[in-house]
Design a protein around this motif. Structure first.
Motif, PDB file in Angstrom:
ATOM      1  N   TYR A   1       0.770  -1.257   0.177  1.00  0.00           N
ATOM      2  CA  TYR A   1       0.096   0.108   0.137  1.00  0.00           C
ATOM      3  C   TYR A   1       0.818   1.076   0.082  1.00  0.00           C
ATOM      4  N   SER A   2       1.668   1.358   0.840  1.00  0.00           N
ATOM      5  CA  SER A   2       2.660   2.350   0.833  1.00  0.00           C
ATOM      6  C   SER A   2       3.612   2.556  -0.331  1.00  0.00           C
ATOM      7  N   PHE A   3       3.860   1.825  -0.886  1.00  0.00           N
ATOM      8  CA  PHE A   3       4.538   1.799  -2.444  1.00  0.00           C
ATOM      9  C   PHE A   3       3.737   2.580  -3.442  1.00  0.00           C
ATOM     10  N   ALA A   4       2.574   1.791  -3.436  1.00  0.00           N
ATOM     11  CA  ALA A   4       1.577   2.162  -4.486  1.00  0.00           C
ATOM     12  C   ALA A   4       1.041   3.878  -4.154  1.00  0.00           C
ATOM     13  N   CYS A   5       0.824   4.168  -3.070  1.00  0.00           N
ATOM     14  CA  CYS A   5       0.608   5.507  -2.717  1.00  0.00           C
ATOM     15  C   CYS A   5       1.755   6.412  -2.832  1.00  0.00           C
ATOM     16  N   CYS A   6       2.934   6.167  -2.344  1.00  0.00           N
ATOM     17  CA  CYS A   6       4.005   6.798  -2.674  1.00  0.00           C
ATOM     18  C   CYS A   6       4.307   7.098  -4.040  1.00  0.00           C
TER      19      CYS A   6
END
Length: 309
Positions: free
Chosen positions: A103-108
């Motif tokens: 999730y953090s990869f996609a939002c970043c």
């Protein structure tokens, strides 16, 4: 059903069909992952070592590639290990960690794309103010925002998920997704806080999307006025638009399928839909920017020609 408070392991049932071809899949996956590592690390190294590339656009590209390395590290090593040892299990803590990374990869990625759009807006629409507005300090603040915001949001999300009493251990995917874990919560578990954080996150990143649309409305209207601006737009914005389009297609398609898709599709197709955001953007982005941006391309050609000599 099993209570995950006692059984601290999830079963990734999306791997069931993959095990029938695990030797072939392992071979192709490790080759593909090595290619991803090679291209992303090459772009990062070129930008870091070449002082002429220490400009906002290239610093953001470097951050983009580092994020690609971060996201793929959350999936490929575990997937390769599962194929190698014929395992379909992941620990409770490992599952939450993987969900956090995904999730953090996609939002970043989306945050960095928004900052790239802002950088191009300043460079093309407000060129006389570019140096005063896009300072090193401003750039550092924006990069920190792109990283820290998703990390903080999904830390809260994962902590909330870890408080849930779960009544299932089967995840019908090849990787852990926070929303799927939440759906395994027992009927009496309170998932309302998770839903609130999820909707707030969606609102924040939809705003990112609207911001990108706003910047491109100005970019297009400015670019059509002069030949020089059109050339700059084609040179620096086309790679960004391709990366943005690919990212939105893969993420939105996966989210829509996860919420509304049919489970009647073949398992192999479901698996591809689930991991396409880890297959296409991490490899395509460094290749597109490496060939399209003149300074990066020239630096690569210099290195290649230097080795030949």
């Amino acid at each position: 059903m099993d209570n995950v408070s006692v059984v601290r392991v999830f079963t990734l049932s999306g791997l069931n069909e993959a095990m029938n071809y695990r030797v072939v899949l392992f071979t192709f996956t490790i080759l593909y992952y090595c290619i991803i590592l090679f291209f992303n690390i090459s772009i990062v190294t070129i930008i870091v070592l070449d002082a002429n590339l220490h400009e906002p656009m290239y610093v953001l590209l470097c951050t983009f590639c580092i994020n690609g390395l971060y996201g793929t590290a959350g999936f490929y090593p575990k997937f390769l290990s599962d194929l190698l040892f014929a395992s379909r299990e992941i620990s409770y803590e490992g599952c939450l960690l993987q969900a956090f990374v995904m999730y953090s990869f996609a939002c970043c990625d989306l945050s960095i794309l928004a900052i790239m759009a802002y950088d191009r807006y300043l460079a093309i629409c407000r060129p006389l103010q570019y140096c005063s507005l896009m300072t090193n300090r401003r750039l550092s603040q924006l990069v920190c925002f792109s990283w820290l915001t998703p990390l903080c949001i999904f830390s809260i999300n994962i902590v909330l998920t870890s408080q849930l009493k779960l009544c299932g251990t089967n995840i019908q995917k090849m990787l852990c997704v926070n929303w799927i874990v939440v759906k395994l919560a027992c009927p009496e578990a309170d998932t309302f806080p998770n839903s609130v954080v999820a909707y707030m996150t969606v609102f924040l990143y939809v705003f990112h999307g609207f911001f990108i649309v706003w910047t491109y409305m100005h970019l297009v209207s400015t670019s059509v006025r002069s030949k020089g601006d059109r050339a700059k737009f084609m040179q620096t914005c086309i790679p960004h638009l391709v990366s943005l389009s690919t990212f939105l297609f893969t993420i939105v398609f996966d989210l829509m399928y996860m919420r509304f898709g049919s489970t009647d599709l073949p398992q192999s197709l479901q698996n591809f839909i689930a991991i396409e955001f880890l297959l296409i953007p991490p490899l395509m982005n460094p290749i597109i920017y490496g060939f399209k941006l003149t300074k990066i391309r020239n630096r690569i050609l210099d290195l290649v020609n230097g080795k030949r000599k």
